[in-house]
Scaffold this motif. Structure first.
Motif, short mmCIF file in Angstrom:
data_model
loop_
_atom_site.label_atom_id
_atom_site.label_comp_id
_atom_site.label_asym_id
_atom_site.label_seq_id
_atom_site.Cartn_x
_atom_site.Cartn_y
_atom_site.Cartn_z
N TRP A 215 0.78 -1.33 0.10
CA TRP A 215 -0.04 -0.10 -0.10
C TRP A 215 1.01 1.08 -0.01
O TRP A 215 0.63 2.11 -0.98
N PRO A 216 1.92 1.52 0.91
CA PRO A 216 2.58 2.68 0.65
C PRO A 216 3.39 2.80 -0.56
O PRO A 216 3.31 3.97 -0.85
N ALA A 217 3.85 1.81 -1.08
CA ALA A 217 4.74 2.11 -2.35
C ALA A 217 3.59 2.28 -3.49
O ALA A 217 3.80 3.26 -4.57
N MET A 218 2.42 1.59 -3.30
CA MET A 218 1.43 2.01 -4.40
C MET A 218 0.90 3.58 -4.30
O MET A 218 0.84 4.18 -5.40
N LEU A 219 0.84 4.10 -2.99
CA LEU A 219 0.42 5.47 -2.86
C LEU A 219 1.54 6.38 -3.39
O LEU A 219 1.13 7.37 -4.10
N ARG A 220 2.70 6.07 -3.15
CA ARG A 220 3.80 6.71 -3.84
C ARG A 220 3.76 6.82 -5.36
O ARG A 220 4.14 8.00 -6.00
N LYS A 221 3.34 5.77 -6.05
CA LYS A 221 3.24 5.72 -7.45
C LYS A 221 2.18 6.52 -7.77
O LYS A 221 2.19 7.17 -8.83
N LEU A 222 1.12 6.53 -7.32
CA LEU A 222 -0.04 7.07 -7.77
C LEU A 222 -0.19 8.63 -7.28
O LEU A 222 -0.55 9.21 -8.46
N PHE A 223 0.35 9.05 -6.34
CA PHE A 223 0.63 10.48 -5.89
C PHE A 223 1.91 11.16 -6.29
O PHE A 223 1.81 12.45 -6.41
N GLY A 224 2.75 10.28 -6.47
CA GLY A 224 4.18 10.83 -6.85
C GLY A 224 4.12 12.16 -8.02
O GLY A 224 3.52 11.82 -8.99
N PRO A 225 4.88 12.87 -8.09
CA PRO A 225 6.08 13.30 -7.07
C PRO A 225 5.45 13.86 -5.80
O PRO A 225 6.49 14.01 -4.73
N GLN A 226 4.45 14.17 -5.63
CA GLN A 226 3.70 14.73 -4.44
C GLN A 226 3.38 13.33 -3.32
O GLN A 226 3.25 12.20 -3.76
N SER A 227 3.21 13.73 -2.31
CA SER A 227 2.79 12.70 -1.17
C SER A 227 1.21 12.75 -1.07
O SER A 227 0.57 13.64 -1.59
#
Length: 334
Positions: A215-227
């Motif tokens: 989940w944390p890695a997925m959120l980084r990919k979905l929202f990146g470069p923002q958190s």
């Protein structure tokens, strides 16, 4: 009882002999026990997720499919379709529903298999199949003309609705969509979980566990470069990790590439005002190969590239998405 006691040591001895003679049996039995335990735990967690996140909207039945939807505001109809693995709460937490409801009659569906909507197994839920379903659902809701926004996989549904039922869609807003076939690692990874039967076993045992881990890695990919913004904390992660929803998610990921092959032949049929919006820093799709190319093919479209935004553009740049909706709607008034 005397006979049973006499046989018990012999039974233990036979078991020990079997384990020593066939060690693979121990591995198989252990794996089966572990999977059964995981399935039981995942089932209980899914039930808890449903209890903790009861439906906030209403239900409508279309062709045997029970759909959950939220309706808010008054004015011209605006229909929102969420992406793969998501649900109504994504648009809710972004603030887009509340903002749009100030001027529009906003209707947001949980697409089949997501949130509180059912996904019958007697159909392959392509974007086209879902478009036909939502056309009938909107008809029941007395919506015959609407501005339609789709995000990510939902953009494919929005396009299919516009191609198949052009009189219904007066304007399109397509956000972070996948429109042309390109290599997708997530699609390849979903092929096994999407297999009938075996995929169910994976979805009810391993997938929710892996989903929590990733989940944390997925959120980084979905929202990146923002958190991920603080408001996204309102999104119910445990609903997204229910086995049934993960099974639906895998099925949609597996349909992406073949769906894009088919859809790419229809884009010249889009004649309504179309706004295409994407994040310049999208880490999930290449907007040059997707949004920019679609803009070149749909001659009357407008393209907005939002600097610093990623795939979840409605979350990180909600005012820009709202402006795109207003612009698309305004073009239908001329």
């Amino acid at each position: 009882m005397t006979f049973q006691h006499a046989r018990f040591p012999s039974f233990i001895s036979d078991c020990v002999f079997a384990v020593r003679r066939y060690p693979a049996l121990t591995t198989v039995a252990g794996a089966a026990t572990l999977m059964a335990g995981a399935a039981l735990i995942n089932r209980q967690l899914a039930k808890k997720a449903d209890r903790d996140n009861p439906p906030q909207g209403q239900f409508i039945e279309v062709g045997g499919v029970r759909l959950h939807y939220v309706e808010r505001g008054n004015g011209r109809p605006l229909v929102l379709f969420h992406g793969n693995g998501s649900m109504i709460q994504d648009f809710e937490s972004s603030g887009l529903i509340d903002r749009a409801a100030e001027n529009y009659r906003v209707i947001v569906f949980d697409r089949p298999g997501f949130g509180h909507s059912l996904r019958p197994r007697n159909a392959v839920w392509t974007a086209e199949a879902q478009a036909n379903l939502f056309k009938e659902a909107l008809s029941q809701l007395s919506v015959h003309r609407a501005v339609v926004l789709g995000h990510s996989w939902g953009a494919s549904v929005a396009v299919a609705l516009a191609v198949r039922h052009p009189s219904l869609v007066e304007a399109l807003v397509l956000a972070s969509g996948y429109y042309f076939p390109t290599a997708r690692s997530d699609a390849a990874a979903s092929l096994v979980p999407a297999i009938p039967g075996f995929g169910d076993i994976i979805s009810y045992t391993a997938s929710p566990i892996l989903g929590r881990f990733m989940w944390p890695a997925m959120l980084r990919k979905l929202f990146g470069p923002q958190s991920a913004p603080e408001k996204f904390a309102g999104f119910p992660r445990e609903m997204a990790l229910r086995p049934g929803q993960m099974r639906a998610s895998a099925a949609e990921a597996a349909l992406m590439i073949p769906g894009a092959f088919a859809a790419a032949k229809t884009y010249n049929e889009l004649k309504m005002p179309t706004i295409i919006i994407g994040g310049e820093e999208d880490r999930l799709i290449d907007i040059n190969k997707q949004s920019v190319r679609l803009h070149e093919e749909v001659k009357q479209s407008k393209l907005y590239r939002i600097a610093g935004a990623g795939h979840m553009i409605h979350q990180s740049a909600m005012p820009d998405v709202m402006a795109a909706i207003d612009e698309a709607a305004a073009q239908t008034l001329h």
